[in-house]
Design an enzyme around this catalytic site. Structure first.
Site, mmCIF file in Angstrom:
data_model
loop_
_atom_site.group_PDB
_atom_site.id
_atom_site.type_symbol
_atom_site.label_atom_id
_atom_site.label_comp_id
_atom_site.label_asym_id
_atom_site.label_seq_id
_atom_site.Cartn_x
_atom_site.Cartn_y
_atom_site.Cartn_z
ATOM 1 N N CYS A 129 11.488 30.428 -28.646
ATOM 2 C CA CYS A 129 10.813 29.131 -28.670
ATOM 3 C C CYS A 129 9.321 29.396 -28.474
ATOM 4 O O CYS A 129 8.913 29.865 -27.414
ATOM 5 C CB CYS A 129 11.402 28.294 -27.538
ATOM 6 N N CYS A 136 -1.063 19.760 -24.951
ATOM 7 C CA CYS A 136 -0.714 18.865 -26.052
ATOM 8 C C CYS A 136 -1.558 17.602 -25.927
ATOM 9 O O CYS A 136 -1.824 17.142 -24.827
ATOM 10 C CB CYS A 136 0.779 18.515 -25.974
ATOM 11 N N CYS A 365 13.713 22.938 -22.403
ATOM 12 C CA CYS A 365 12.912 22.023 -23.241
ATOM 13 C C CYS A 365 12.082 21.096 -22.381
ATOM 14 O O CYS A 365 12.593 20.459 -21.473
ATOM 15 C CB CYS A 365 13.810 21.097 -24.054
HETATM 16 N N1 SAH Z 1 5.719 18.723 -29.829
HETATM 17 C C1 SAH Z 1 6.884 18.992 -30.564
HETATM 18 C C2 SAH Z 1 7.537 20.316 -30.192
HETATM 19 C C3 SAH Z 1 7.595 20.676 -28.734
HETATM 20 S S1 SAH Z 1 8.636 19.713 -27.712
HETATM 21 C C4 SAH Z 1 7.862 17.869 -30.425
HETATM 22 O O1 SAH Z 1 7.644 16.996 -29.615
HETATM 23 O O2 SAH Z 1 8.826 17.859 -31.188
HETATM 24 C C5 SAH Z 1 10.256 20.377 -28.049
HETATM 25 C C6 SAH Z 1 11.413 19.417 -27.768
HETATM 26 O O3 SAH Z 1 11.646 19.261 -26.356
HETATM 27 C C7 SAH Z 1 11.143 18.027 -28.298
HETATM 28 O O4 SAH Z 1 12.276 17.487 -28.941
HETATM 29 C C8 SAH Z 1 10.867 17.275 -27.042
HETATM 30 O O5 SAH Z 1 11.041 15.918 -27.240
HETATM 31 C C9 SAH Z 1 11.827 17.894 -26.083
HETATM 32 N N2 SAH Z 1 11.529 17.613 -24.685
HETATM 33 C C10 SAH Z 1 10.326 17.385 -24.141
HETATM 34 N N3 SAH Z 1 10.446 17.186 -22.801
HETATM 35 C C11 SAH Z 1 11.753 17.301 -22.508
HETATM 36 C C12 SAH Z 1 12.482 17.243 -21.273
HETATM 37 N N4 SAH Z 1 11.886 17.042 -20.120
HETATM 38 N N5 SAH Z 1 13.823 17.411 -21.322
HETATM 39 C C13 SAH Z 1 14.428 17.673 -22.514
HETATM 40 N N6 SAH Z 1 13.784 17.766 -23.690
HETATM 41 C C14 SAH Z 1 12.455 17.575 -23.698
HETATM 42 FE FE1 SF4 Z 2 3.616 17.077 -26.972
HETATM 43 FE FE2 SF4 Z 2 5.700 17.214 -25.307
HETATM 44 FE FE3 SF4 Z 2 5.396 15.090 -26.880
HETATM 45 FE FE4 SF4 Z 2 6.108 17.439 -27.949
HETATM 46 S S1 SF4 Z 2 7.309 16.231 -26.507
HETATM 47 S S2 SF4 Z 2 4.536 16.002 -28.710
HETATM 48 S S3 SF4 Z 2 4.935 18.847 -26.617
HETATM 49 S S4 SF4 Z 2 3.998 15.718 -25.230
#
Ligand code: SAH
Ligand code: SF4
Length: 387
Positions: A129, A136, A365
């Site tokens: 990953c 961000c 994640c």
């Molecule tokens: N910015 C991109 C990629 C990074 S986040 C995006 O938002 O898709 C990767 C994944 O983790 C995304 O699906 C996001 O929604 C999820 N995610 C973020 N915070 C999380 C959390 N606290 N618990 C589980 N998944 C989470």
């Molecule tokens: Fe940014 Fe986290 Fe939202 Fe992905 S889920 S767009 S990393 S703030």
């Protein structure tokens, strides 16, 4: 004696000692050839061939020392070492979870740090990953990275370096054809990859090259919170698999959870997904849906999700919410998640529930965050590249 060559020799020496040595290990093939010529290390007519030779050492064998390039003459090795480097960024912290997940905090430059996570037994055999940005700009309310201000986009070289650092630690050089520990790459670390499409696309070109790391484009997934205008360009430029962080089935709730939805609401997002280049039953889009207790986890929402996806070749990844210090949500109960998944399954959608991995080291994640924010007040102004 003709003085001309002596003068030009002097000049080139001065240039070499004053200019910083360029790192070759994250350049694309054309950039590599150009860099060799520009530094007068290789004649233009030999550049392509020499670049191909170095490429294999760098990306197939993973070498970090020109002296290891056994089919390159000693003289050329010395010239290269004088003008270039192959160094890795510094690994500031390395953690291994009870479940085998590994997390590296990598320092690319002073104040520029990001996290990379290796998760065993995902995809064909293990997924890396990677982060696309430090921090961000988006503020999804359930995401730890979202609480960190953007420091800057990572360069293609810095994205590729995350793969190289992981491969070093997994001792997976030269790049194996079969039985790889690192078989898939997901852009699901820190940052929004579609706000850094140039860096992401070049990095994908490098790591998918068959003469190097050779991870096929179909094993590379880019996850986005929904930057609709960049979906088409992403598909055209990378042929990567697409994942959409959906998390809600109506605009009111999605506006709250994923504030970018106010700019690109669901209708636009779904239209963009339907038009994603190369979408088919064999190449489905993944919808990610984080399970938040009492917020988005009712059976009615599962049915609304089925309706929303109508006709799109898709699978749904249900992600149990991973808590982080100060997070405002709780994870849905196991039974609620099962019931939600059952509705999706009955409608014909594969909907695996993602097992949380590496929670004990905050590697799951949405738990990633680096200390780089400490610099943001003053240093950001000088560190952020001009856009
Ligand atoms: N910015 C991109 C990629 C990074 S986040 C995006 O938002 O898709 C990767 C994944 O983790 C995304 O699906 C996001 O929604 C999820 N995610 C973020 N915070 C999380 C959390 N606290 N618990 C589980 N998944 C989470
Ligand atoms: Fe940014 Fe986290 Fe939202 Fe992905 S889920 S767009 S990393 S703030």
């Amino acid at each position: 004696m003709d003085p001309a060559p002596i003068i030009s020799l002097d000049r080139s020496r001065r240039a070499v000692t004053t200019a910083p040595r360029r790192n070759l290990s994250g350049l694309t093939r054309p950039e590599l050839a150009t860099a060799l010529v520009e530094a007068s290390a290789v004649a233009p007519d030999k550049a392509k061939m020499r670049a191909a030779q170095l490429w294999r050492w760098i990306h197939h064998h993973g070498v970090t020392d020109f002296a290891a390039m056994s089919n390159v003459s000693r003289e050329m090795q010395a010239t290269l070492a004088e003008r270039f480097t192959l160094t890795r960024p510094q690994v500031v912290e390395r953690q291994i979870s009870r479940d085998g997940t590994r997390k590296w905090l990598i320092r690319f430059a002073p104040g520029i740090e990001a996290e990379t996570v290796y998760i065993p037994d995902v995809g064909r055999s293990g997924a890396l990953c990677v982060s696309s940005q430090v921090g961000c700009t988006l503020n999804c309310t359930f995401c730890h990275t979202g609480t960190q201000a953007l420091v800057r986009n990572l360069t293609a070289a810095e994205i590729v370096a995350q793969v190289q650092v992981a491969r070093d630690d997994l001792e997976e050089w030269p790049s194996p054809k079969e039985e790889r520990r690192l078989s898939n790459i997901v852009f699901m670390g820190m940052g929004e990859p579609l706000y850094n499409l140039d860096g992401v696309a070049a990095a994908i070109d490098i790591v998918s090259d068959g003469e190097g790391v050779a991870i096929s484009r179909r094993r590379i997934t880019v996850s986005t919170s929904g930057v609709v205008p960049e979906l088409g360009p992403l598909g055209d430029r990378t042929q990567a698999m697409l994942a959409i962080s959906l998390h809600a089935t109506n605009d009111a709730l999605r506006d709250e959870l994923v504030p970018l939805n106010r700019k690109y609401p669901l209708e636009q997002l779904m239209a963009g997904v339907r038009a994603y280049p190369g979408l088919s039953n064999a190449r489905r889009v993944t919808f990610e849906y984080v399970m938040l207790k009492g917020v988005n986890d009712s059976p009615a929402e599962a049915r609304a999700l089925v309706k929303l996806m109508g006709g799109i070749p898709a699978k749904i990844n249900l992600i149990p919410f991973n808590p982080w210090p100060g997070s405002p949500y709780q994870c849905s109960d196991g039974a609620t998640i099962e019931a939600f998944a059952a509705i999706l399954n009955r409608a014909g959608y594969a909907s695996p529930i993602r097992t949380p991995r590496g929670r004990d080291i905050l590697a799951a994640c949405g738990q990633l965050k680096s200390e780089s924010e400490k610099l943001r007040a003053s240093a950001r102004r000088t560190l952020e590249p001009a856009e």
